[in-house]
Design a protein around this motif. Structure first.
Motif, PDB file in Angstrom:
ATOM      1  N   VAL A 606       6.997  31.809   9.562  1.00  0.00           N
ATOM      2  CA  VAL A 606       6.718  30.194   9.336  1.00  0.00           C
ATOM      3  C   VAL A 606       6.214  29.592  10.347  1.00  0.00           C
ATOM      4  N   GLN A 607       4.873  28.924  10.147  1.00  0.00           N
ATOM      5  CA  GLN A 607       4.310  28.426  11.220  1.00  0.00           C
ATOM      6  C   GLN A 607       5.035  27.079  11.500  1.00  0.00           C
ATOM      7  N   THR A 608       4.986  26.789  12.981  1.00  0.00           N
ATOM      8  CA  THR A 608       5.757  25.560  13.259  1.00  0.00           C
ATOM      9  C   THR A 608       5.098  24.981  14.402  1.00  0.00           C
ATOM     10  N   SER A 609       5.490  23.867  14.868  1.00  0.00           N
ATOM     11  CA  SER A 609       4.831  23.274  15.674  1.00  0.00           C
ATOM     12  C   SER A 609       5.200  24.050  17.351  1.00  0.00           C
ATOM     13  N   ARG A 610       6.007  24.734  17.159  1.00  0.00           N
ATOM     14  CA  ARG A 610       6.498  25.617  18.292  1.00  0.00           C
ATOM     15  C   ARG A 610       6.225  27.105  18.046  1.00  0.00           C
ATOM     16  N   GLY A 611       5.039  27.571  17.345  1.00  0.00           N
ATOM     17  CA  GLY A 611       4.572  28.572  17.083  1.00  0.00           C
ATOM     18  C   GLY A 611       5.444  29.067  15.821  1.00  0.00           C
ATOM     19  N   PRO A 612       4.862  30.554  15.498  1.00  0.00           N
ATOM     20  CA  PRO A 612       5.504  31.279  14.457  1.00  0.00           C
ATOM     21  C   PRO A 612       6.955  31.513  14.520  1.00  0.00           C
ATOM     22  N   VAL A 642      29.389  48.094  16.374  1.00  0.00           N
ATOM     23  CA  VAL A 642      29.495  46.686  17.362  1.00  0.00           C
ATOM     24  C   VAL A 642      27.928  46.553  16.861  1.00  0.00           C
ATOM     25  N   ARG A 643      27.568  45.454  16.341  1.00  0.00           N
ATOM     26  CA  ARG A 643      26.189  44.980  15.958  1.00  0.00           C
ATOM     27  C   ARG A 643      26.014  43.745  16.736  1.00  0.00           C
ATOM     28  N   PRO A 644      25.319  43.761  17.637  1.00  0.00           N
ATOM     29  CA  PRO A 644      24.960  42.463  18.354  1.00  0.00           C
ATOM     30  C   PRO A 644      23.862  41.558  17.496  1.00  0.00           C
ATOM     31  N   LEU A 645      24.088  40.571  17.569  1.00  0.00           N
ATOM     32  CA  LEU A 645      22.935  39.513  16.931  1.00  0.00           C
ATOM     33  C   LEU A 645      22.076  38.991  18.107  1.00  0.00           C
ATOM     34  N   PRO A 646      20.764  38.961  17.910  1.00  0.00           N
ATOM     35  CA  PRO A 646      19.885  38.404  19.194  1.00  0.00           C
ATOM     36  C   PRO A 646      19.969  36.765  19.115  1.00  0.00           C
ATOM     37  N   VAL A 647      20.302  36.207  20.184  1.00  0.00           N
ATOM     38  CA  VAL A 647      20.108  34.699  20.309  1.00  0.00           C
ATOM     39  C   VAL A 647      19.219  34.435  21.404  1.00  0.00           C
ATOM     40  N   THR A 648      18.251  33.397  21.040  1.00  0.00           N
ATOM     41  CA  THR A 648      17.286  32.918  21.925  1.00  0.00           C
ATOM     42  C   THR A 648      16.928  31.468  21.680  1.00  0.00           C
ATOM     43  N   SER A 649      16.906  30.500  22.746  1.00  0.00           N
ATOM     44  CA  SER A 649      16.252  29.364  22.425  1.00  0.00           C
ATOM     45  C   SER A 649      14.705  29.193  22.647  1.00  0.00           C
ATOM     46  N   LEU A 650      14.097  30.188  22.655  1.00  0.00           N
ATOM     47  CA  LEU A 650      12.735  30.183  22.881  1.00  0.00           C
ATOM     48  C   LEU A 650      12.011  30.838  21.476  1.00  0.00           C
ATOM     49  N   GLY A 651      10.821  30.169  21.331  1.00  0.00           N
ATOM     50  CA  GLY A 651      10.066  30.814  20.125  1.00  0.00           C
ATOM     51  C   GLY A 651       9.567  31.985  20.173  1.00  0.00           C
ATOM     52  N   THR A 652       8.881  32.312  19.149  1.00  0.00           N
ATOM     53  CA  THR A 652       8.475  33.838  19.097  1.00  0.00           C
ATOM     54  C   THR A 652       6.914  33.974  18.998  1.00  0.00           C
ATOM     55  N   TYR A 653       6.383  34.845  19.672  1.00  0.00           N
ATOM     56  CA  TYR A 653       4.916  35.152  19.637  1.00  0.00           C
ATOM     57  C   TYR A 653       4.746  36.165  18.812  1.00  0.00           C
ATOM     58  N   THR A 654       3.763  35.597  17.893  1.00  0.00           N
ATOM     59  CA  THR A 654       3.333  36.677  16.539  1.00  0.00           C
ATOM     60  C   THR A 654       4.741  37.106  15.604  1.00  0.00           C
ATOM     61  N   ASP A 655       4.657  38.632  15.655  1.00  0.00           N
ATOM     62  CA  ASP A 655       5.829  39.270  14.825  1.00  0.00           C
ATOM     63  C   ASP A 655       6.660  39.727  15.757  1.00  0.00           C
ATOM     64  N   THR A 668       9.659  48.562  21.382  1.00  0.00           N
ATOM     65  CA  THR A 668       9.549  47.416  20.706  1.00  0.00           C
ATOM     66  C   THR A 668      10.193  46.258  21.371  1.00  0.00           C
ATOM     67  N   TYR A 669       9.508  45.052  21.169  1.00  0.00           N
ATOM     68  CA  TYR A 669      10.240  44.093  22.235  1.00  0.00           C
ATOM     69  C   TYR A 669      10.006  42.650  21.452  1.00  0.00           C
ATOM     70  N   TYR A 670      11.052  41.709  22.074  1.00  0.00           N
ATOM     71  CA  TYR A 670      11.123  40.448  21.537  1.00  0.00           C
ATOM     72  C   TYR A 670      10.076  39.864  22.637  1.00  0.00           C
ATOM     73  N   TRP A 671       9.272  38.844  22.221  1.00  0.00           N
ATOM     74  CA  TRP A 671       8.147  38.073  23.060  1.00  0.00           C
ATOM     75  C   TRP A 671       8.245  36.804  22.886  1.00  0.00           C
ATOM     76  N   SER A 672       8.553  35.792  23.826  1.00  0.00           N
ATOM     77  CA  SER A 672       8.701  34.529  23.519  1.00  0.00           C
ATOM     78  C   SER A 672       7.301  34.032  23.597  1.00  0.00           C
ATOM     79  N   ASP A 673       7.091  32.621  22.781  1.00  0.00           N
ATOM     80  CA  ASP A 673       5.955  32.139  22.623  1.00  0.00           C
ATOM     81  C   ASP A 673       5.666  31.121  23.723  1.00  0.00           C
ATOM     82  N   GLY A 674       6.292  31.115  24.857  1.00  0.00           N
ATOM     83  CA  GLY A 674       5.823  30.259  26.079  1.00  0.00           C
ATOM     84  C   GLY A 674       6.803  30.613  27.049  1.00  0.00           C
TER      85      GLY A 674
END
Length: 890
Positions: A606-612, A642-655, A668-674
């Motif tokens: 979903v598009q938000t003011s902090r990116g997708p 053991v199934r860890p859940l990802p946690v981040t305070s940052l937004g997400t760049y694209t998908d 594959t990788y997580y990429w912040s939006d800033g």
């Protein structure tokens, strides 16, 4: 023939109904102060006599006539003569409707006398009397707004064309009740605002504060007059507000550039207000929030007021007092001036507040958000303290259901956490809504009910009514959707705890886990599956039944996610029940469907003011349940689980979502939006505190190797509050052992500095003690050979070609131990002999069974061995192996 001969007769009431007259009455929202049911029933005939006065509110009359027409009335006999009106009130053979209070139509008094009902005199603004009995209906407001509200009650009571006889004496508790469009992010459209104003009128809310952050003429260009086209749009809003008896408040925010001591700026502010007055605005506000008061915009203010909080208070009081004197006091009929202080969120005294208290004109209303920007609770004690510390009447700016700080969520729960005395003691409350205008109506409906009659407010009943009001025939589907997008920071008064999301699903899950532990899961599983099926069907049901395309467009990503969570949940139940009866093949197949549906839910953006962002439905319920189900199933298959859940305070760049840093795939990788700021973090939640041994974090990527946390700490915590540091972070690759005996639920990399680079996390892997380690070798060549035995059923070894004679996959443990069984989990069907190392067997390998398809579970009868081999059948399909699981005796 009398004047009313064409009107239908009163329908007689049955004895049973007479014994329970309240059963005839529909529920009215907001909840009336006083309702008395009478025996008898009133129907709407085809011909109705209307008695009005010259000053009867046209909007109220329009609502009344719409109610009558909807019930089948087609002929209206109009009466304005008082003599005829009195005769009509006495002649009760048909139906006469009197519309108008004492200031609108004197004739209504005769109808109230015939009904033996006191008039509305002495009620607060917006109060009214409404009565219906034996061919007579009377609507009488203490003012025109009251008559309009009486019409809104009549609309609900006669929604089915008839009603039990009744009298209603009703009035609002809070003088000001409504909404402030004050959120950050994508603004409402003009049509959104028009629809909102209609909604406020229908729900008896009387205030709308126009304060959108995107209107440059409110903030950055506050001195400039509106261009004619934009002023014309505002004029439309003002006219619509007036028709709905809503006060349109224009909120001008000059704080970014104003020179408080400037005659020119004062004149500009007054001129701006005058331009709005000229199009009908009668209520004005000067918000001075979200600005700095330690920095002046002009040297003259520094010279006149000095520095510090007290100086800021003096400067703001000086400006507002001039506006009060030069504009408010010179415009009869204007409402009280409102202001938002820079310190708007607590009750602690300060030099700033004490100066406002002493110097700001007492006529000015001060807005306050409660104790906190988003106050979990607001008590009468806090409200009294706020009034004392500011020294002025208080209008609460309530930051619910606003979601600009959690843009990935919808806040569709009821208005809670406010004591009834707050509405009685304050001048009123304006709710700050969500970016999603139509979706905001659920919470707005509930806050409106609270403000009208807080002593009778039942948040759960009102919430159900709000869902029904918005949902109509699609109410059951809307209820499922809304309760899975429910929670907020607001807390219940009786418990002090926030409402939890998914209040129906939560207990069903709890009952299922309990029943599974007690070895009697069938009934609980059926009930859980039934609700999950409703979630699965929710997108189709709601889109097919709700006649509100704007709402559906607003919530589309969340609606799709609820459906996918329902699908995943149904597969989870089937997976666990298959394992319960020992059907591993079905359990593995259902696990694959679960993972696929969960992946679809996680792929939504979903598009938000902090990116997708990935929307967050069923918050803190669905994903934890699905991960627990997967972990439980994986342990049954023989994996660590053991199934860890990802946690981040940052937004997400694209998908490049956070889930990619725990998928076992370094490509594959997580990429912040800033870039991260101080305190931003990325990490994992292990679901519960448990022993941990080692952590590996791999950041950056070949095309942006500097995208990692350049200054930070790697740390862990068992409870999320108390943290221990493992190492300082200054490089993209981290590897650290935990202290002996350490337990953790959360492990994270937290930024301690600022940087320009964004953050990429390819893998964030935490090991627990005792996790088996294997080496993998073999052919055919392909990708991720090691994934065939990495304790992660979601990573897959994919052969690049079909096997030929001699191709085999070998999994080697660290040492030989008694082997109970071998489980093979394949993503694509393949053929192979499953073998274990045995020196006494021909060629050193002994076959214990076959893999023909996607699943095999083969006993090894305690043979002491350290190797398992899959000897591929030449020409079979190219293998895709999720996991080879040697299950050793403990």
């Amino acid at each position: 023939m009398t004047l009313l001969a064409a009107a239908a007769m009163i329908v007689p009431t049955s004895a049973g109904a007479a014994g329970n007259p309240a059963a005839h009455l529909a529920k009215v929202w907001p909840t009336p102060q006083q309702v008395s049911a009478r025996p008898g029933q009133v129907t709407i005939p085809r011909t109705v006599v209307e008695v009005t006065g010259r000053d009867t509110d046209p909007a109220a009359l329009a609502v009344v006539e719409q109610v009558l027409r909807s019930a089948g009335a087609s002929t209206f006999v109009k009466i304005t003569d008082e003599g005829q009106a009195e005769k009509a009130a006495r002649d009760r053979s048909g139906l006469v409707v009197f519309v108008g209070g004492p200031t609108e139509s004197k004739a209504t008094a005769a109808a109230l006398a015939a009904l033996r009902v006191d008039g509305p005199e002495g009620l607060p603004r917006g109060g009214y009397v409404l009565g219906a009995d034996r061919g007579l209906i009377a609507l009488s407001g203490v003012d025109t707004t009251g008559t309009f509200y009486a019409a809104q009650s009549m609309r609900q009571l006669f929604a089915k064309g008839k009603s039990g006889a009744f009298t209603m004496r009703d009035w609002p508790t809070a003088p000001l009740r409504g909404v402030i469009e004050g959120f950050y992010g994508a603004p409402w459209s003009h049509n959104d605002r028009l629809a909102q104003l209609d909604f406020y009128g229908r729900t008896k809310q009387n205030m709308y504060v126009y304060s959108p952050k995107d209107d440059p003429y409110l903030r950055a260009q506050w001195r400039d007059p509106y261009p004619p086209d934009k002023l014309a749009l505002l004029s439309q809003l003002v006219s619509r507000a007036t028709a709905n008896h809503v006060e349109f408040t224009y909120a001008l925010s000059p704080g970014l550039s104003v020179c408080y001591s400037s005659d020119a700026d004062n004149a500009a502010l007054v001129a701006k207000f005058q331009s709005l007055w000229d199009i009908g605005v009668r209520s004005f506000s000067v918000p001075l929030d979200d600005i700095s008061y330690t920095r002046w915009n002009c040297d003259a203010d520094a010279a006149k007021f000095g520095s510090g909080g007290a100086a800021a208070g003096a400067a703001q009081a000086f400006l507002l007092n001039r506006v009060q004197k030069d504009f408010i006091a010179t415009h009869p009929g204007v409402e009280r001036l409102q202001m938002v202080p820079t310190e708007y969120y607590d009750i602690a005294d300060s030099p700033y507040k004490s100066t406002l208290r002493a110097q700001l004109d007492q006529a000015v209303l001060v807005e306050w958000t409660g104790v906190g920007v988003v106050a979990s609770q607001i008590t009468e004690k806090q409200a009294r303290a706020a009034k004392a510390v500011f020294g002025h009447d208080i209008l609460i700016w309530d930051n619910y259901p606003v979601n600009d700080y959690v843009t990935e969520r919808l806040l569709l729960g009821p208005y809670i956490g406010r004591e009834p005395g707050v509405a009685q003691f304050m001048s009123g409350i304006t709710a700050n809504p969500m970016v999603q205008a139509e979706a905001s109506k659920i919470a707005e409906f509930t806050s409106g009910d609270f403000l009208w009659n807080p002593a009778s407010y039942d948040p759960d009943a009102t919430w159900a009514a709000a869902v029904a009001d918005l949902g109509g025939p699609a109410t059951p589907a809307l209820k499922v959707f809304a309760e899975n997008n429910y929670s907020s920071l607001l807390a219940r008064l009786d418990t002090g705890k926030p409402d939890l999301d998914s209040p129906v699903l939560r207990p069903l899950l709890s009952a299922f886990w309990t029943a599974l532990d007690r070895k009697n899961p069938w009934d609980a599983a059926a009930k859980l599956d039934g609700y999950l099926a409703r979630m699965t069907a929710n997108p189709a049901e709601l889109r097919g039944g709700l006649v509100n395309p704007k709402f559906l467009a607003e919530v589309g990503p969340w609606l799709d996610q609820v459906g996918f969570f329902g699908q995943a949940g149904q597969h989870a139940v089937k997976m666990l029940m298959a394992q319960y009866v020992g059907d591993g093949a079905k359990a593995w197949a259902e696990r694959g469907e679960l993972v696929a549906a969960l992946g679809k839910a996680r792929d939504i953006r979903v598009q938000t003011s902090r990116g997708p962002r990935n929307p967050s439905s069923c918050t803190a319920v669905c994903v934890p349940f699905l991960n627990t189900a997967l972990a439980t199933a994986d342990r049954w298959f023989g994996l660590p689980g053991v199934r860890p859940l990802p946690v981040t305070s940052l937004g997400t760049y694209t998908d490049n979502g956070p889930e990619r840093m725990v998928d076992g795939d370094p490509d594959t990788y997580y990429w912040s939006d800033g870039a991260p700021g101080v305190g931003d973090a990325v990490g994992v939640d292990l679901g519960a505190a448990q022993p941990v041994s080692h952590v590996d974090v791999r950041m950056g990527k070949p095309t942006s190797p500097d995208d990692f946390v350049h200054s930070g700490v790697l740390e862990y915590s068992a409870d999320g509050e108390h943290w221990s540091t493992l190492q300082v972070v200054a490089q993209p690759t981290l590897a650290a052992d935990f202290p002996a005996g350490a337990k953790a639920r959360f492990v994270r990399v937290r930024s301690t500095g600022t940087q320009v680079n964004w953050v990429v996390v390819r893998e964030f892997a935490v090991s627990v003690p005792g996790t088996p380690k294997y080496t993998v070798s073999g052919t055919p060549a392909g990708t991720k050979l090691e994934a065939a035995a990495d304790n992660n059923a979601d990573s897959v070894y994919t052969a690049g070609s079909a096997p030929v004679a001699g191709d085999a996959l070998v999994v080697s443990a660290e040492s030989a131990k008694p082997l109970v069984k071998v489980v093979v989990l394949a993503e694509q069907g393949a053929g192979a002999d499953v073998q274990i190392a045995d020196a006494a067997a021909p060629g050193g390998w002994r076959t214990i069974g076959r893999l023909d398809g996607r699943y095999a579970e083969l006993p090894a009868h305690g043979a002491v061995t350290g190797q398992v081999r899959l000897l591929w059948t030449p020409g079979s399909a190219a293998p895709k192996i999720a996991e080879v699981v040697p299950v050793f005796a403990r």
